[in-house]
Write an enzyme that holds these catalytic residues in place. Structure first.
Site, PDB file in Angstrom:
ATOM      1  N   GLY A  69     -32.878  21.338  49.842  1.00  6.57           N
ATOM      2  CA  GLY A  69     -34.076  20.534  50.071  1.00  6.57           C
ATOM      3  C   GLY A  69     -35.194  20.853  49.090  1.00  6.57           C
ATOM      4  O   GLY A  69     -35.883  19.954  48.602  1.00  6.57           O
ATOM      5  N   SER A  70     -35.380  22.134  48.784  1.00  4.01           N
ATOM      6  CA  SER A  70     -36.486  22.520  47.893  1.00  4.01           C
ATOM      7  C   SER A  70     -36.305  21.904  46.510  1.00  4.01           C
ATOM      8  O   SER A  70     -37.251  21.352  45.928  1.00  4.01           O
ATOM      9  CB  SER A  70     -36.576  24.044  47.766  1.00  4.01           C
ATOM     10  N   SER A 198     -31.111  18.308  53.246  1.00  2.55           N
ATOM     11  CA  SER A 198     -30.527  19.632  53.041  1.00  2.55           C
ATOM     12  C   SER A 198     -29.474  19.911  54.107  1.00  2.55           C
ATOM     13  O   SER A 198     -29.734  19.745  55.299  1.00  2.55           O
ATOM     14  CB  SER A 198     -31.634  20.688  53.119  1.00  2.55           C
ATOM     15  N   HIS A 200     -28.001  22.596  55.352  1.00  6.51           N
ATOM     16  CA  HIS A 200     -28.033  23.694  56.340  1.00  6.51           C
ATOM     17  C   HIS A 200     -28.942  23.416  57.531  1.00  6.51           C
ATOM     18  O   HIS A 200     -29.001  24.198  58.470  1.00  6.51           O
ATOM     19  CB  HIS A 200     -28.354  25.042  55.671  1.00  6.51           C
ATOM     20  N   THR A 236     -22.001  22.499  37.151  1.00  8.17           N
ATOM     21  CA  THR A 236     -20.775  22.123  37.837  1.00  8.17           C
ATOM     22  C   THR A 236     -21.038  21.990  39.330  1.00  8.17           C
ATOM     23  O   THR A 236     -21.666  22.856  39.933  1.00  8.17           O
ATOM     24  CB  THR A 236     -19.686  23.185  37.566  1.00  8.17           C
ATOM     25  N   CYS A 323     -40.489  30.202  56.253  1.00  9.09           N
ATOM     26  CA  CYS A 323     -40.911  30.504  54.884  1.00  9.09           C
ATOM     27  C   CYS A 323     -42.258  31.182  54.855  1.00  9.09           C
ATOM     28  O   CYS A 323     -42.631  31.787  53.867  1.00  9.09           O
ATOM     29  CB  CYS A 323     -40.972  29.209  54.075  1.00  9.09           C
TER      30      CYS A 323
HETATM   31  C1  LIG Z   1     -35.882  23.630  55.187  1.00 10.79           C
HETATM   32  C2  LIG Z   1     -36.786  22.628  54.615  1.00 10.79           C
HETATM   33  C3  LIG Z   1     -36.893  22.445  53.233  1.00 10.79           C
HETATM   34  C4  LIG Z   1     -36.167  23.324  52.243  1.00 10.79           C
HETATM   35  O1  LIG Z   1     -34.797  23.090  52.235  1.00 10.79           O
HETATM   36  P1  LIG Z   1     -33.831  24.185  51.556  1.00 10.79           P
HETATM   37  O2  LIG Z   1     -32.501  23.543  51.558  1.00 10.79           O
HETATM   38  O3  LIG Z   1     -33.904  25.405  52.428  1.00 10.79           O
HETATM   39  O4  LIG Z   1     -34.364  24.433  50.186  1.00 10.79           O
HETATM   40  C5  LIG Z   1     -37.724  21.449  52.756  1.00 10.79           C
HETATM   41  N1  LIG Z   1     -38.418  20.663  53.598  1.00 10.79           N
HETATM   42  C6  LIG Z   1     -38.342  20.812  54.931  1.00 10.79           C
HETATM   43  C7  LIG Z   1     -39.118  19.890  55.818  1.00 10.79           C
HETATM   44  C8  LIG Z   1     -37.531  21.790  55.487  1.00 10.79           C
HETATM   45  O5  LIG Z   1     -37.470  21.934  56.808  1.00 10.79           O
END
Ligand SMILES: *Cc1c(COP(=O)(O)O)cnc(C)c1O
Length: 395
Positions: A69-70, A198, A200, A236, A323
């Site tokens: 996500g980041s 994302s 996870h 990759t 975080c």
């Molecule tokens: C967890 C989260 C992210 C970051 O995602 P990652 O895959 O951990 O880098 C970004 N935005 C929101 C709203 C999130 O909850």
């Protein structure tokens, strides 16, 4: 252990694990290679792209795989900024309660000469579309508003904001990391130009995500190198992660209605139970929120102490965003909602999964009630509140 920190991360589902291992076992070739081992991997990669695209009503060519996500958030903002600046537009609109992947990336863009307007959220943690409309200027390149907030779980009026941006001809990005797999997403109906997700956060593996970009929105590279991902993201591909993410998203979307209804009932039971604690407050709109999110403030206590004592009792919770824990600053999300500093310190986030039972909820209510009472007993602040030296902020 009762795991109630699913907004921080989720365990991989059995299906996601099986697909991960199976892909690593059978499709370890490089999808860019021309020989058979590469080509069978490329087929798996395309199949995952197709499945993920279908879940958000996109075209497979509009899906770019990222490390999570980041990265997707960073690339979306960089893209909006780059495309805008080519037309002399260097203004970006976002909100005060975005994830740090957005807020910190915006800080960097500000240093590079972009101007950023962060729109307020209301006391219930919801962005008003009219505020977004009012913030858009002639030189606005991009609007970025999250789909659902990761701390208070509030769901934003994304379709309304999308319609405003489309009408005004401004690119619209949404960080849908907390929404994917939990709420229906339709990038076309909602006029979304770019979207992050994302794996996870929906029982897929860590370190893999997606940036959707509508056809015609040309992504700016964050990572230079080979021509993977149509030249938009070098490196990759993490095929086991990508295939596993596709399986996890399919699974989450197939069970969305059933799991959503189940978790909403548990969520409301938990909220009802915690409301009985004196001088407590539910943060965020009670209805416009994710099925699994509960976020409370308790006056007169420190969120960190509460977490540690709950952990001793086998309950994994969070004081807001994973975080930011480790820092003593109160949550920027609660502050944006107008919650005073001293109260924002005493916040607790409990985020559910379909694994949680009614018995887990009832135990959590009992344990939180006891721990809050204990912490108040030893708190000098609470003593002042009780003696009337200080005024209660939460009635
Ligand atoms: C967890 C989260 C992210 C970051 O995602 P990652 O895959 O951990 O880098 C970004 N935005 C929101 C709203 C999130 O909850």
């Amino acid at each position: 252990m009762i795991y109630m920190d699913n907004a921080a991360t989720t365990p991989m589902s059995e299906t996601a694990k099986r697909v991960f291992l199976d892909t690593a076992d059978r499709f370890w070739g490089n999808p860019s290679s021309l020989h058979t081992s590469g080509q069978v991997a490329a087929e798996q990669l395309f199949a995952a792209r197709q499945r993920i695209a279908a879940r958000i009503n996109a075209d497979p060519r509009e899906i770019t795989f990222t490390s999570g996500g980041s990265e997707a958030d960073n690339q979306a903002l960089l893209t909006g900024a780059t495309l805008g600046s080519r037309k002399g537009k260097k203004h970006i609109v976002s909100t005060k309660f975005e994830h740090h992947a957005i807020l910190h990336a915006l800080k960097r863009l500000e240093k590079q000469g972009y101007e950023v307007t962060l729109v307020d959220v209301n006391a219930d943690g919801v962005v008003r579309p009219e505020d977004v409309a009012a913030a858009i200027r002639e030189d606005t390149a991009l609007v970025s508003v999250m789909f659902a907030n990761n701390e208070v779980g509030t769901v934003q009026p994304i379709a309304e904001i999308g319609a405003i941006c489309r009408e005004k001809g401004v690119l619209f990005h949404t960080d849908a990391v907390q929404a994917a797999g939990h709420l229906p997403i339709d990038v076309k109906a909602m006029n979304i130009d770019m979207l992050s997700l994302s794996a996870h956060k929906f029982h897929g593996p860590k370190g893999v995500g997606v940036l959707y970009a509508r056809r015609g929105v040309f992504l700016t590279n964050l990572i230079e190198g080979g021509a993977q991902e149509r030249g938009k993201r070098a490196g990759t591909e993490n095929l086991p992660g990508i295939a596993s993410m596709a399986a996890a998203l399919d699974e989450a979307c197939e069970h969305m209605q059933r799991d959503g209804a189940y978790m909403t009932a548990l969520r409301d039971r938990l909220i009802e139970g915690l409301r009985q604690i004196p001088h407590s407050k539910l943060n965020g709109d009670p209805v416009k929120r994710l099925p699994g999110n509960v976020n409370f403030c308790f006056e007169g206590i420190e969120g960190e102490s509460l977490l540690l004592l709950l952990d001793d009792r086998g309950i994994a919770a969070s004081s807001g965003s994973a975080c930011t824990s480790g820092s003593l600053d109160p949550s920027h999300v609660l502050l944006a909602m107008g919650i005073p500093h001293e109260v924002a310190h005493g916040s607790l986030r409990l985020t559910l999964s379909p694994e949680i039972t009614e018995a887990d909820i009832d135990k959590t209510v009992r344990d939180v009630t006891e721990v809050v009472a204990y912490l108040r007993d030893i708190s000098p602040v609470w003593e002042e509140l009780e003696k009337g030296v200080r005024q209660h902020v939460i009635q």
